[in-house]
Every structure is written in C-alpha cells, then in structure tokens.
Scaffold this active site. Structure first.
Site, PDB file in Angstrom:
ATOM      1  N   HIS A 106       0.684  -1.079   0.153  1.00 53.17           N
ATOM      2  CA  HIS A 106       0.058  -0.098   0.007  1.00 53.17           C
ATOM      3  C   HIS A 106       0.940   1.236  -0.062  1.00 53.17           C
ATOM      4  O   HIS A 106       1.957   1.460   0.687  1.00 53.17           O
ATOM      5  CB  HIS A 106      -0.917   0.014   1.330  1.00 53.17           C
ATOM      6  CG  HIS A 106      -1.857  -1.023   1.209  1.00 53.17           C
ATOM      7  ND1 HIS A 106      -3.096  -0.968   0.495  1.00 53.17           N
ATOM      8  CD2 HIS A 106      -2.010  -2.608   1.601  1.00 53.17           C
ATOM      9  CE1 HIS A 106      -3.851  -2.153   0.688  1.00 53.17           C
ATOM     10  NE2 HIS A 106      -3.001  -3.136   1.254  1.00 53.17           N
ATOM     11  N   TRP A 196      -5.910  -2.770  15.006  1.00 51.38           N
ATOM     12  CA  TRP A 196      -6.331  -2.470  13.741  1.00 51.38           C
ATOM     13  C   TRP A 196      -6.761  -0.822  13.992  1.00 51.38           C
ATOM     14  O   TRP A 196      -6.405   0.080  13.146  1.00 51.38           O
ATOM     15  CB  TRP A 196      -7.587  -2.620  13.148  1.00 51.38           C
ATOM     16  CG  TRP A 196      -7.494  -4.116  12.186  1.00 51.38           C
ATOM     17  CD1 TRP A 196      -7.350  -5.125  12.569  1.00 51.38           C
ATOM     18  CD2 TRP A 196      -6.976  -3.931  10.804  1.00 51.38           C
ATOM     19  NE1 TRP A 196      -7.038  -5.966  11.314  1.00 51.38           N
ATOM     20  CE2 TRP A 196      -6.902  -5.019  10.244  1.00 51.38           C
ATOM     21  CE3 TRP A 196      -7.307  -2.811   9.988  1.00 51.38           C
ATOM     22  CZ2 TRP A 196      -6.875  -5.294   8.945  1.00 51.38           C
ATOM     23  CZ3 TRP A 196      -7.116  -3.079   8.464  1.00 51.38           C
ATOM     24  CH2 TRP A 196      -6.900  -4.175   8.120  1.00 51.38           C
ATOM     25  N   PHE A 203      -1.958   5.399   9.481  1.00 56.96           N
ATOM     26  CA  PHE A 203      -2.108   5.735   8.024  1.00 56.96           C
ATOM     27  C   PHE A 203      -2.545   7.322   8.000  1.00 56.96           C
ATOM     28  O   PHE A 203      -1.945   7.978   7.179  1.00 56.96           O
ATOM     29  CB  PHE A 203      -3.143   5.107   7.438  1.00 56.96           C
ATOM     30  CG  PHE A 203      -2.509   3.567   6.741  1.00 56.96           C
ATOM     31  CD1 PHE A 203      -1.877   3.666   5.684  1.00 56.96           C
ATOM     32  CD2 PHE A 203      -3.224   2.485   7.219  1.00 56.96           C
ATOM     33  CE1 PHE A 203      -1.372   2.578   5.007  1.00 56.96           C
ATOM     34  CE2 PHE A 203      -2.833   1.187   6.843  1.00 56.96           C
ATOM     35  CZ  PHE A 203      -1.828   1.214   5.693  1.00 56.96           C
ATOM     36  N   GLY A 318      -9.344  -2.125   3.087  1.00 56.84           N
ATOM     37  CA  GLY A 318      -9.728  -1.910   4.386  1.00 56.84           C
ATOM     38  C   GLY A 318     -10.135  -3.176   4.949  1.00 56.84           C
ATOM     39  O   GLY A 318     -10.136  -3.996   4.508  1.00 56.84           O
ATOM     40  N   GLU A 351      -8.939 -11.863   4.142  1.00 51.86           N
ATOM     41  CA  GLU A 351      -8.186 -11.589   5.320  1.00 51.86           C
ATOM     42  C   GLU A 351      -8.821 -11.359   6.583  1.00 51.86           C
ATOM     43  O   GLU A 351      -9.202 -10.578   7.333  1.00 51.86           O
ATOM     44  CB  GLU A 351      -7.743 -10.016   5.043  1.00 51.86           C
ATOM     45  CG  GLU A 351      -6.475  -9.658   6.091  1.00 51.86           C
ATOM     46  CD  GLU A 351      -6.075  -8.350   5.763  1.00 51.86           C
ATOM     47  OE1 GLU A 351      -5.079  -7.993   6.264  1.00 51.86           O
ATOM     48  OE2 GLU A 351      -6.754  -7.622   5.009  1.00 51.86           O
ATOM     49  N   HIS A 376      -4.194 -11.240   0.341  1.00 51.93           N
ATOM     50  CA  HIS A 376      -3.975 -12.192   1.670  1.00 51.93           C
ATOM     51  C   HIS A 376      -4.551 -13.499   1.374  1.00 51.93           C
ATOM     52  O   HIS A 376      -4.070 -14.540   1.506  1.00 51.93           O
ATOM     53  CB  HIS A 376      -4.732 -11.463   2.663  1.00 51.93           C
ATOM     54  CG  HIS A 376      -4.002 -10.210   3.150  1.00 51.93           C
ATOM     55  ND1 HIS A 376      -3.014 -10.144   3.734  1.00 51.93           N
ATOM     56  CD2 HIS A 376      -4.333  -8.865   2.670  1.00 51.93           C
ATOM     57  CE1 HIS A 376      -2.502  -9.012   3.968  1.00 51.93           C
ATOM     58  NE2 HIS A 376      -3.449  -7.988   3.355  1.00 51.93           N
TER      59      HIS A 376
END
Length: 501
Positions: A106, A196, A203, A318, A351, A376
C-alpha cells in the site's frame, strides 16, 4: 535453465491403493508416495541445475539448524523476532536473492518511517498537531494553518524542536505514531480491534507528509530505492491516490499523481536499468457507500484507459471484518462488464478468521467478479470450492505473512493456512503489505517467514525460485513484458547462484 513464464501444466501419476492383509507395506511404495507428495509442494516441479542442487544442500542444512533451534523464530511475534532473524544465515541469503516483484504493498506504507521522520519532518514549513486521541497530524504550509475539528493548534516543527532538550527521543516518539512496532506487542495489542485502530491511525498520521507534492516525488523514488536494495525488480502499488497539495494550498487531482508516479518510475528505471518498473492498482475503501464506490469504478475505468501502462486495475481495501463485503458493492463492481470495458480486479479477500460469516464469502465473491489475484486469502484454505476455482483459473494468492501475524490472524506461522496451499502447490506470491508499519523494507523478511515458518523442511531452493518467478507470472504485465522481465530475473538468479557457491 529458463523457467517458462506461462502457467506450468502439472501432471501427477496416481498410485494404486495398496491393500495390506498382513506383513509390512513395501518400502519402495512408501518412498514413491513421499516423492509424489513432495512434488506437489510449491517448487516441487522445479528442476535444479547442478549448481542449484549444491546451494540447495547447503540451504537444507541451514533449515535443519533453524528448525531445531531453541527459539523457532516464525513462532515468535515478528517485532520480537526481527533482531534474531537479522542474524539468521537463511535471512542473509534471502537478502541476496532476486525476489522478482512486490505485488501487494500500500502506498501510504511504502517507505520506512525512519526516512519520513528524519528527512521529511525536517523540511521547512512542516507543521505538527497533537490530537485529542493521542495521535498526530502533519501539514506543510507557508503560513500558520487554521484550526480544524481534529487539530486546534498547529506548531512549526522547526520551532518545536528548538525548544526540545532531547530531539532524538522526540523523533522516536514521532516514529511511534507512524508504525505499529513496539517491544511489547502482546501487551499493547491484546486484540484485533486494538491493533487495527492503531494501524488506521498510523495511516492518517502519515497522510499529511506523503501527500505534499514535493514529498510525494521523493517518496515514490525512495520507495523504489528500498525495494531495489532488497533485490526486488518490479512493483504493483495499491493506492487511492489521495489529493496532493502544494505549499500554498493548491490541490492536485489523481491525473497529476499518476503522471508524477510515471515520471518518477521512468527516472528510477533510467538510473537503475536492472529495475523493471512499477504500476498502480487503484483502490477505494470498503467503508464508503455504493454511490461513492461506483464513482470510483467509473473514474478507474477512465484512468485505466488513459494510463494503460501505469494503471493495472482496481481493488477495494480496508479491514474486511468491519467493512462492507464485495457483494454489497456488486452494483458498482459490475459496471465494467455492463459497459463492455476492461478493468482488471485485484481484490483483497479472505483477510479474516471469521469463518462462516458474511465477510468470509468475500473469497467467493472476488472470484465471481473475476479477480486476477486474491489479496491475503487467509481464509481460502477453508473454502475448497474457491480453492479449486482459483487454482484452475491461475488466480494467485498474495501471501503477506508478517501482516497476518502482526494483525493477529495467526501467532505461530507454522499454523498459517497457507501451509496447506504450499503443500498443494497453489499459486502463491510473497509480499509485504505495509512494510513501514511493520518495521520492514523490501520482501526478505516476508520471504523468510514464508519459507521457514509456513513452508518448513518441505521447502527448498526450488520453492524460493518458484515463488519469485510467480511474482512475474501473476503480475499485471502484458505477456511480452513478462517474458522480458523473466529474462532479466534469470540473469539475476544465475549471478545469485554463482556468488553463493
């Protein structure tokens, strides 16, 4: 020997069932069964040259040492294992190995946080704001920025640093806002929700630095440089292409960002002729509405048409467990087919460890929408039909082992579902997902975890070679470019073999 870039046709001889009424089974049949099963493992069909066989023998001895060590590093959280991995002879060999392409990274986490803090935050006109939720925001401006809902007071970093007695400690604290790395990962991240939350905050914190136009150019170049230093020769970067700004507040659109990316890649390949290039997979967040995603798909169709050499395709990104499913966006994702145009998909799917939930069906929905690869695919091993479909269609899984461990899908990588996929020779590529957040650069750390932890003693040099070649085979490049990249890779591989003997 040059490995064909096309998907190999693998045939297996099925041994007859051996019914034993008394006595011991024939050991010859046992040996044949063991060899046949090993041939199905990733790399099991790769024929090694004499030189490769010699290196493979050495590598196998190293693997036996790693497997019998008091601490098995892939079973330890990466943040604790990292300094020990750096001492590993296998890791040092992997650093030298040509690794082909990085197909799942990313854009907001492409470059090490050390560079972001020690280079970018020391540039003139860089402001910082400390938010109410213990995070930071950055902004480049030629005047004092106005307060906003999340930032009431902006400070010029140059002025702030002049008042700080320990700038090194201050810089380290800034890095903590831009990475997940910690000495106590289990204590700081007791659950997936907690890690998370920090992941997403990092980010947001980096965005103000990266999206400053002059920084973005340097950022792209630095990212390619870090990959090149780790013997990676090609990149497919997932990016939402956030709006980029100038010092005076001027905003650039996505076309500007794509042109900038293209210019940087062209300059980098001119400076480094052994680097093959880079493309972008446009992405949109799964927390958005159907109408917004539909607009993003329409925009991606146009950008893919206008920048065919730069834009590889489209993805929905996301956290899957809390975001909307691919099926929720079916109206938007059906647009290219409805319009009769091409927009390749490279979907994140699986994922998750929430088996049987709606989000768990993303794997099947990704295949329904003809994804070219599966990002993933952690849940794929629990979907036998999806596994068969993806194998038959040559849809590779983008395996990111460190990401899966840090984001708490698995603790001991020996238990990663990809061990099943590797034992069956399912199409796999290795990538790093968000290297800056995990304290890595390049692909060597993820190759180590996949090779030693997930593959184990069944893995060999052929496994490494097939994984590297897969990254070219399953890239978005046109067939002619894949063949050119393959020739470049083989030259690098031969040099690697020669220098390791």
């Amino acid at each position: 020997m040059v490995m064909s870039i096309s998907q190999p046709v693998v045939t297996f001889v099925l041994l007859p069932w051996l019914w034993v009424t008394n006595g011991m089974p024939d050991p010859t049949w046992r040996d044949m069964l063991i060899r046949q099963e090993a041939s199905r493992h990733t790399g099991g069909q790769v024929t090694l040259t004499t030189a490769e066989q010699k290196l493979d023998t050495y590598l196998h001895r190293l693997m036996e040492q790693e497997m019998s060590a008091a601490q098995f590093l892939p079973a330890i959280h990466f943040f604790k294992a990292k300094p020990l991995i750096q001492k590993s002879s296998i890791f040092k060999l992997l650093q030298k190995m040509p690794k082909g392409a990085a197909l799942h990274i990313h854009s907001s986490s492409l470059v090490s946080v050390d560079w972001l803090v020690k280079n970018v935050t020391y540039r003139p006109h860089c402001y910082i704001c400390f938010t109410w939720d213990n995070s930071v925001r950055f902004l480049f401006s030629d005047r004092q920025p106005f307060p906003r809902w999340d930032c009431f007071y902006w400070q010029l970093l140059e002025t702030l640093r002049a008042r700080i007695q320990d700038p090194i400690e201050f810089d380290n604290s800034l890095m903590q806002h831009l990475t997940l790395f910690t000495e106590d990962p289990d204590g700081e991240y007791p659950s997936q929700d907690v890690v998370w939350e920090k992941f997403e905050k990092a980010f947001i914190a980096a965005a103000g630095l990266i999206t400053h136009a002059p920084v973005l150019r340097d950022y792209f170049y630095k990212g390619l440089e870090e990959l090149h230093q780790d013997n990676v020769m090609y990149l497919e970067l997932r990016s939402g292409l956030s709006r980029t700004y100038e010092l005076d507040g001027t905003i650039h659109d996505k076309v500007w960002s794509l042109k900038t990316f293209q210019e940087v890649v062209n300059k980098f390949t001119a400076d480094h002729p052994d680097f093959f290039g880079a493309r972008i997979i446009l992405s949109v967040h799964r927390a958005l509405s159907v109408s917004v995603v539909k607009a993003a798909v329409k925009e991606a169709i146009e950008l893919h048409k206008d920048f065919p050499d730069v834009v590889a395709g489209f993805d929905v990104v996301g956290r899957e467990d809390t975001g909307r499913s691919l099926w929720y966006f079916r109206e938007a994702l059906s647009l290219p087919a409805d319009l009769g145009v091409a927009l390749p998909y490279f979907f994140h799917a699986g994922e998750t460890d929430k088996e049987g939930t709606d989000v768990d069906q993303n794997i099947l929905d990704a295949l329904l929408f003809n994804t070219r690869r599966i990002g993933h695919g952690y849940a794929l091993a629990h979907h036998p039909l999806a596994k068969d479909i993806s194998r038959n269609r040559s849809v590779a899984v983008e395996l990111c082992p460190i990401s899966n461990q840090v984001l708490k899908l698995v603790s001991d990588l020996r238990n990663h579902p990809a061990a099943v996929l590797m034992s069956e020779g399912h199409p796999l590529v290795i990538s790093s997902d968000d290297p800056s957040l995990f304290g890595t650069t390049g692909l060597s750390y993820d190759f180590y975890q996949a090779f030693v932890g997930i593959g184990g003693l069944k893995s060999n040099l052929g496994t490494l070679k097939e994984l590297a070649v897969n990254s070219i085979r399953y890239s978005s490049l046109a067939s002619s470019l894949k063949n050119t990249a393959q020739v470049m890779f083989e030259k690098k591989w031969d040099i690697f073999i020669a220098t390791c003997l």
